[in-house]
Design an enzyme around this catalytic site. Sequence first.
Site, PDB file in Angstrom:
ATOM      1  N   LYS A 197      -4.840  -9.546  -3.498  1.00  0.00           N
ATOM      2  CA  LYS A 197      -4.893 -10.940  -3.938  1.00  0.00           C
ATOM      3  C   LYS A 197      -4.086 -11.826  -2.988  1.00  0.00           C
ATOM      4  O   LYS A 197      -3.133 -11.356  -2.359  1.00  0.00           O
ATOM      5  CB  LYS A 197      -4.394 -11.051  -5.373  1.00  0.00           C
ATOM      6  CG  LYS A 197      -2.978 -10.498  -5.608  1.00  0.00           C
ATOM      7  CD  LYS A 197      -1.903 -11.475  -5.205  1.00  0.00           C
ATOM      8  CE  LYS A 197      -0.525 -10.922  -5.292  1.00  0.00           C
ATOM      9  NZ  LYS A 197       0.484 -11.782  -4.634  1.00  0.00           N
ATOM     10  N   LEU A 223      -4.322  -6.490   4.090  1.00  0.00           N
ATOM     11  CA  LEU A 223      -3.863  -7.308   5.208  1.00  0.00           C
ATOM     12  C   LEU A 223      -3.234  -8.607   4.713  1.00  0.00           C
ATOM     13  O   LEU A 223      -3.428  -9.010   3.559  1.00  0.00           O
ATOM     14  CB  LEU A 223      -5.057  -7.645   6.113  1.00  0.00           C
ATOM     15  CG  LEU A 223      -5.703  -6.481   6.872  1.00  0.00           C
ATOM     16  CD1 LEU A 223      -7.021  -6.924   7.493  1.00  0.00           C
ATOM     17  CD2 LEU A 223      -4.763  -5.940   7.932  1.00  0.00           C
ATOM     18  N   ALA A 243       0.831  -1.209   0.000  1.00  0.00           N
ATOM     19  CA  ALA A 243       0.000   0.000   0.000  1.00  0.00           C
ATOM     20  C   ALA A 243       0.863   1.255   0.000  1.00  0.00           C
ATOM     21  O   ALA A 243       0.569   2.220  -0.717  1.00  0.00           O
ATOM     22  CB  ALA A 243      -0.924  -0.007   1.216  1.00  0.00           C
ATOM     23  N   TRP A 244       1.942   1.249   0.779  1.00  0.00           N
ATOM     24  CA  TRP A 244       2.840   2.406   0.858  1.00  0.00           C
ATOM     25  C   TRP A 244       3.558   2.643  -0.478  1.00  0.00           C
ATOM     26  O   TRP A 244       3.654   3.759  -0.954  1.00  0.00           O
ATOM     27  CB  TRP A 244       3.862   2.168   1.969  1.00  0.00           C
ATOM     28  CG  TRP A 244       4.861   3.268   2.151  1.00  0.00           C
ATOM     29  CD1 TRP A 244       6.091   3.369   1.567  1.00  0.00           C
ATOM     30  CD2 TRP A 244       4.722   4.439   2.973  1.00  0.00           C
ATOM     31  NE1 TRP A 244       6.733   4.513   1.978  1.00  0.00           N
ATOM     32  CE2 TRP A 244       5.914   5.189   2.850  1.00  0.00           C
ATOM     33  CE3 TRP A 244       3.728   4.914   3.813  1.00  0.00           C
ATOM     34  CZ2 TRP A 244       6.115   6.390   3.527  1.00  0.00           C
ATOM     35  CZ3 TRP A 244       3.929   6.102   4.493  1.00  0.00           C
ATOM     36  CH2 TRP A 244       5.107   6.836   4.349  1.00  0.00           C
ATOM     37  N   HIS A 256      -7.773 -12.151   5.227  1.00  0.00           N
ATOM     38  CA  HIS A 256      -8.698 -11.616   4.226  1.00  0.00           C
ATOM     39  C   HIS A 256     -10.138 -12.050   4.480  1.00  0.00           C
ATOM     40  O   HIS A 256     -11.065 -11.240   4.416  1.00  0.00           O
ATOM     41  CB  HIS A 256      -8.284 -12.044   2.815  1.00  0.00           C
ATOM     42  CG  HIS A 256      -7.078 -11.329   2.313  1.00  0.00           C
ATOM     43  ND1 HIS A 256      -6.598 -11.485   1.023  1.00  0.00           N
ATOM     44  CD2 HIS A 256      -6.238 -10.441   2.909  1.00  0.00           C
ATOM     45  CE1 HIS A 256      -5.530 -10.736   0.863  1.00  0.00           C
ATOM     46  NE2 HIS A 256      -5.285 -10.104   1.987  1.00  0.00           N
TER      47      HIS A 256
END
Length: 319
Positions: free
Chosen positions: A89, A66, A8-9, A71
């Site tokens: 995914k 996560l 994400a970062w 998930h």
Amino acid sequence: MLGCAGIAWRRTLPAFADSRQAEVVAVASRDPGKAARFAERFGCDAVTGYERLLDRPDVEAVYLPLPTGLHAEWCERALRAGKHVLAEKPLATTAEEAGHLARLAGERGLVLRENRMFAHHTQHETVAKLLADGTLGELRVFSSTMAFPPLPATDVRYRPELGGGALLDAGYYPIQAALLLVPGELEVLGAALHRDPASGVDVRGSVLLGTSDGVTAQLTFGFEHSYRSSYELWGSQGRLTLERAFTPPQDWRPVLHMRWQDRAEDLTLSPCHQFLAAIDAFAAAVRVPDPQQEREHLRTAVRGAELVDAVRAQNRNRE
């Protein structure tokens, strides 16, 4: 966003920042410091605890990066909280979990998408069109590899309780690429996974898939290799090879290497920002729902999970 993951970062939140279709309003972490770090960089609220974010009325949808083993739980919680979900995914660790989530999203009229970002790159549309047009003749063999060097020992992908292992991580790409490009229903014909004795997770593997009319898909993946991300389609008349197939930089100009008996051609394509394309496609699905399209997306996610289950079963039979 639920969870402050490295992907994400590095990739996903910068793509959200580039998108005109979606706005990040809050980032949640169990660690207040992590949430604050993300919030400062991306100009949003920091929230301590995932439940508090799901309670917010200004949150329309949730991006969930996560670890894979979490998930199923947090996708379900987000859906039950009335949020659309874009999950990293794979969607879940088993077909049973993936099927449950797909049914729940359908019952609640919510969009649930697996962040199959590579499939949004336009290079694969070009490949599919060349195949459909008979440029290679009839497809005989699909082969694909996704592998990279060992990860730091602390990486969550070495933790079995968090859904670790090469099959669910690196193996996801060649399996989904086969589902995307190979006509017909694929079944597992053979599989071999090698486990790391220290962590207990599979760190490399090979899979042989096949269709009823004899097309085979030869897939390899792992965490113990020099980097490679590629696939090849081998037809009755020619073959096509694509390197950097799954994780190309947004400014990368893909090259399709095509070879026939008497000639060769290299076709250079335009760059594509696949992370941004995946985000914009998710936002479009939320705003203008297409139930048939969403069912098909989730059917593919569940089918991928079924193949993963079958790979595990084949490997157990070998052991």
